[in-house]
Structure formats: structure tokens, C-alpha cells
Design a protein around this motif. Structure first.
Motif, PDB file in Angstrom:
ATOM      1  N   GLY A 110       0.742  -1.200   0.067  1.00 16.93           N
ATOM      2  CA  GLY A 110       0.146  -0.171  -0.023  1.00 16.93           C
ATOM      3  C   GLY A 110       1.072   1.175  -0.012  1.00 16.93           C
ATOM      4  N   ILE A 111       0.604   2.065  -0.667  1.00 11.95           N
ATOM      5  CA  ILE A 111       1.746   3.648  -1.126  1.00 11.95           C
ATOM      6  C   ILE A 111       0.069   4.918  -0.896  1.00 11.95           C
ATOM      7  CG2 ILE A 111       2.836   4.420  -2.783  1.00 11.95           C
ATOM      8  CD1 ILE A 111       3.190   1.954  -3.725  1.00 11.95           C
ATOM      9  N   THR A 112       0.343   5.438   0.505  1.00  9.11           N
ATOM     10  CA  THR A 112       0.490   6.349   0.694  1.00  9.11           C
ATOM     11  C   THR A 112       1.204   8.147   0.664  1.00  9.11           C
ATOM     12  OG1 THR A 112      -1.505   7.701   1.857  1.00  9.11           O
ATOM     13  CG2 THR A 112       0.174   6.924   3.184  1.00  9.11           C
ATOM     14  N   GLY A 113       0.519   9.070   0.785  1.00  9.60           N
ATOM     15  CA  GLY A 113       1.410  10.123   0.909  1.00  9.60           C
ATOM     16  C   GLY A 113       0.288  11.660   0.898  1.00  9.60           C
ATOM     17  N   VAL A 114       1.669  13.004   1.287  1.00  8.48           N
ATOM     18  CA  VAL A 114       0.972  14.148   1.583  1.00  8.48           C
ATOM     19  C   VAL A 114       1.132  14.512   0.486  1.00  8.48           C
ATOM     20  CG1 VAL A 114       2.106  14.198   4.135  1.00  8.48           C
ATOM     21  CG2 VAL A 114       3.557  14.888   1.511  1.00  8.48           C
ATOM     22  N   MET A 224       3.822   2.198   2.427  1.00 13.64           N
ATOM     23  CA  MET A 224       4.809   2.722   2.670  1.00 13.64           C
ATOM     24  C   MET A 224       3.806   4.438   2.602  1.00 13.64           C
ATOM     25  SD  MET A 224       6.781   2.832  -0.830  1.00 13.64           S
ATOM     26  CE  MET A 224       7.542   1.402  -0.277  1.00 13.64           C
ATOM     27  N   LEU A 225       4.536   4.816   3.542  1.00 14.63           N
ATOM     28  CA  LEU A 225       4.020   6.067   3.754  1.00 14.63           C
ATOM     29  C   LEU A 225       5.341   7.569   3.219  1.00 14.63           C
ATOM     30  CD1 LEU A 225       2.263   8.699   4.624  1.00 14.63           C
ATOM     31  CD2 LEU A 225       3.290   8.695   6.725  1.00 14.63           C
ATOM     32  N   LEU A 226       4.389   7.923   2.111  1.00 16.83           N
ATOM     33  CA  LEU A 226       5.517   8.745   0.637  1.00 16.83           C
ATOM     34  C   LEU A 226       5.828  10.592   1.751  1.00 16.83           C
ATOM     35  CD1 LEU A 226       6.672   7.260  -0.963  1.00 16.83           C
ATOM     36  CD2 LEU A 226       5.512   8.422  -3.047  1.00 16.83           C
ATOM     37  N   MET A 227       6.924  10.716   1.573  1.00 16.92           N
ATOM     38  CA  MET A 227       6.604  12.216   2.336  1.00 16.92           C
ATOM     39  C   MET A 227       7.674  13.360   1.550  1.00 16.92           C
ATOM     40  SD  MET A 227       5.216  11.804   5.367  1.00 16.92           S
ATOM     41  CE  MET A 227       4.712  13.147   6.180  1.00 16.92           C
TER      42      MET A 227
END
Length: 388
Positions: A110-114, A224-227
Motif C-alpha cells: 500500500g502506498i499513500t503520501g502527503v 508505505m508512507l511517502l513524504m
């Protein structure tokens, strides 16, 4: 008697009297038939075959096409499970039943991000890297917020031009509505279809905000958290709960003049993660840097995922999470099904506007309104049951 002009045989028999030349209706010539020496033309009595008259696939044909890895049939199969028509839902469930034994053989990420973190660029860079390494990659989007707009999310997908051209890649936008199983059923069954089609890596992107991170976390193995740089500013705009869901924080855009700032941001994130409980038992969440534009660090990010997979498989956490997710899927689908039954019940549809108006104008409390609706539903649905 007709007032038809004998010199104009294109005027119809029913021309109004005294219409003169102002009556503009004319009879047009028909389409030539096969007897006019034009064998490729249809006769006037031959039915026109529309697209809907084309061959419709059977459940067995869907199943075989998916197992053969045919992307066109895979897309059609996903469209089938996204449909809310009863006949389609019945076919879809039979198809899923046959394909279920072939699912589960992938790593779900899973991929997310600001906003501005470069999710699409990162997913494309990672997807291309994985294809080059011999993996088959499916990119899916999940958007619970689409229940508000009812719109399909396509924008970011159209920018993944290079990945979309890869033979070993499959990109699918978000389902277009949030009705029965809008996210829970459709997204999870799409995952199963892609796995049955031979895709061993699934990159599942969150498109919405808020609830979408929690939804995707319940579907994937690694989150996974993309910053981007500027840890303090970015974290102020995010809930702590979202960071607690992550198995890795990735600081993107670590290139050029921004590289040093990205490394500093990595240190800041690691400091914060030190005080948070890891999202996965037996795994320490850490932050990493990469550049989706230059490709630097992309291969290292995947090595982190592989290390996670190896450790959790050995400890049994991987399989345990999959089992827990399946049970959560069942519970969520029951809730969605009951909610659909409740709000589509004819008596509730009639009574609900009055209850809502009473709540809004303050003459009825929310708690009492719920009790009234449920009581009304029970009496309408189960008239012979004992009054509670």
C-alpha cells in the motif's frame, strides 16, 4: 384530398392542406439493398448489430482468460465485479469462487503520501524497476472518497505513460462508486483477480484522504508512507494515526539541491518513529530516502519490502495478517450489505425524510431517531416477530 405538389415526389402523402413551399418535410431515399449491386450494405429489414450484441463472455471464459494473463479479459473481469447489477454480481461471485485458489501469491504494497510527495512518479519508477527485475506488477487505486463524487479516478494513471507501456504491468483506476462493496468488495476482489492473473507484486495507491489509509492498510502486507522535506510542517497536517500505520516512511525527491534537506528530514522522521509503536509486530519502522526522478534509492526501497516479507513469513506474522484481513473483509461486507438493505427498504425510504427533518430542526434527538428507524424497519421486515 391531398395538396401534394405533383412535381415534388419527396413530399409525404399527409402534407397539410395549403402548406405550400413552407412545409419543409421531405421523404428521404432508403438505404440501397443487396439487390442494388451493393453487397456490403444492409437491407432495411436487417437488424443493426450494436456493441451490446457482441459475444458476452461466460464465467468459464472469464476464468480461463484471467488465468492465461490476458489483460483485456482481466479488465473486463474487474468491470464485471465493479457492476452492481444482480446478474453481473452473480456471475462475478461464481468467477471469484473459481479463481480464489489461485489468489494470495503476491506481495501487496500500500502506498499513500502527503500532497506533492510525487506518488505517481514514485509508483511508476518502482513499477518499472520491478518489471525490469522480472516481476509482474499491477497498480490499483483505492478511493473511499469517491462515494461522494461517484467519479472514477483516472488522472494520475494517465501520467504513468512508461509503466503503462510495459507488457508486465497492469494499471487499473479506482472503482467509480461506493455502493454495496464499493471499496471493500470491489477492491479486494480486484486484488484476487490480479493475483490469479499472475501479478506477483500489487502496488495499491490511496487516492482519497483520511479513511483511505485505514482501508488500504486492511488490504495490504506492507504499507508505505511517502513524504517530502520539511518534517515539522508535513506532520502538522497529518494525523499521528496515519504514521502509526506505516511499515516504512519514504522521503521522496532526494535529488539535486533538495538531497541534503531530504536526509535531514529522514533524521527527523526516525526521531519521531522512535516514540511510536511499530505497525507490524517484529518489524521496526524506519525512514528512507529516494528520488523517483533519478531512480536513486528505488531499488533499495524494494529491498526493504523483500526483507519485511522474509522476516514476517518466517515469524508467521505475514500469514496471520492475511487471515485477519479476510475476517475483517467478511465483517465489513456484512455491514455494507445490511446498510444497503436498511436504506433501500421502501418503508424506510418513505419515513427517513421526516425523521431527518425532525432531527435537523431539533424536535427529535439523534438517538431516538435511530431507535425509531430501527423499530420501524423491524416491524416492516419482520411483522410476525415479537415487538421489542
Amino acid at each position: 384530398m391531398s395538396n401534394q405538389n405533383p412535381n415534388d415526389d419527396r413530399k409525404p402523402e399527409w402534407t397539410p392542406p395549403d402548406s405550400g413551399d413552407a412545409f419543409a418535410t421531405r421523404v428521404m431515399g432508403g438505404i440501397p439493398s443487396v439487390h442494388d449491386g451493393m453487397p456490403n450494405q444492409r437491407t432495411l429489414h436487417e437488424p443493426v448489430r450494436s456493441k451490446s450484441a457482441r459475444h458476452r463472455l461466460t464465467v468459464d471464459e472469464y476464468v480461463q482468460g484471467v488465468l492465461n494473463g490476458e489483460r483485456v479479459i482481466l479488465s473486463q473481469a474487474i468491470t464485471l465485479i465493479e457492476s452492481n447489477l444482480p446478474v453481473h454480481m452473480k456471475m462475478a461471485q461464481e468467477m471469484i469462487k473459481q479463481l480464489l485458489p489461485y489468489g494470495g501469491k503476491s506481495i501487496r504494497v500500500g502506498i499513500t503520501g502527503v500532497p506533492g510527495a510525487g506518488k505517481s512518479t514514485f509508483i511508476e519508477a518502482l513499477g518499472c524497476q520491478l518489471c525490469d527485475d522480472g516481476h509482474k506488477v499491477a497498480v490499483l487505486a483505492v478511493d473511499p472518497s469517491s462515494t461522494v463524487t461517484k467519479g472514477s479516478i483516472l488522472g494520475d494513471k494517465t501520467r504513468m505513460e512508461e509503466l503503462s507501456r510495459r507488457e508486465r504491468a497492469f494499471i487499473r483506476p479506482s472503482p467509480s462508486s461506493g455502493t454495496l462493496g464499493g471499496v471493500t468488495r470491489k477492491s479486494r476482489e480486484t486484488i484476487l483477480l490480479c493475483e490469479a492473473a499472475g501479478y506477483d507484486v500489487l502496488l495499491i495507491e490511496t487516492v482519497g484522504v483520511g479513511q483511505s489509509e485505514v482501508t488500504v492498510r486492511s488490504m495490504v502486507d506492507f504499507f508505505m508512507l511517502l513524504m517530502i522535506t520539511g518534517a515539522g510542517d508535513e506532520l502538522q497536517g497529518m494525523k499521528k494515526g496515519v504514521i502509526e500505520l506505516a511499515d516504512a516512511i519514504v522521503v521522496n525527491k532526494a535529488d539535486g539541491d533538495n538531497k541534503q534537506r531530504a536526509l535531514m528530514a529522514k533524521v527527523d522522521y526516525d526521531r519521531i518513529l522512535h516514540y511510536l509503536r511499530p505497525a507490524t509486530e517484529g518489524w521496526m519502522t524506519k525512514s528512507h530516502t529516494c528520488s523517483a526522478v533519478t531512480g536513486e534509492g528505488i531499488a533499495d526501497i524494494w529491498k526493504i519490502v523483500e526483507k519485511f516479507h522474509k522476516i514476517t513469513m518466517t515469524s508467521g506474522i505475514f500469514a496471520q495478517r492475511r487471515r485477519t484481513q479476510m475476517l475483517s473483509w467478511v465483517h465489513a461486507m456484512v455491514q455494507e450489505y445490511l446498510q444497503k438493505i436498511f436504506f433501500s427498504h421502501p418503508d424506510i425510504v418513505r419515513k427517513l425524510p421526516f425523521i431527518e427533518e425532525s432531527v435537523m430542526n431539533g424536535t427529535l434527538s439523534a438517538t431516538f431517531a435511530v431507535k425509531e428507524l430501527i423499530k420501524f424497519f423491524e416491524k416492516s421486515s419482520f411483522p410476525h416477530s415479537k415487538d421489542s
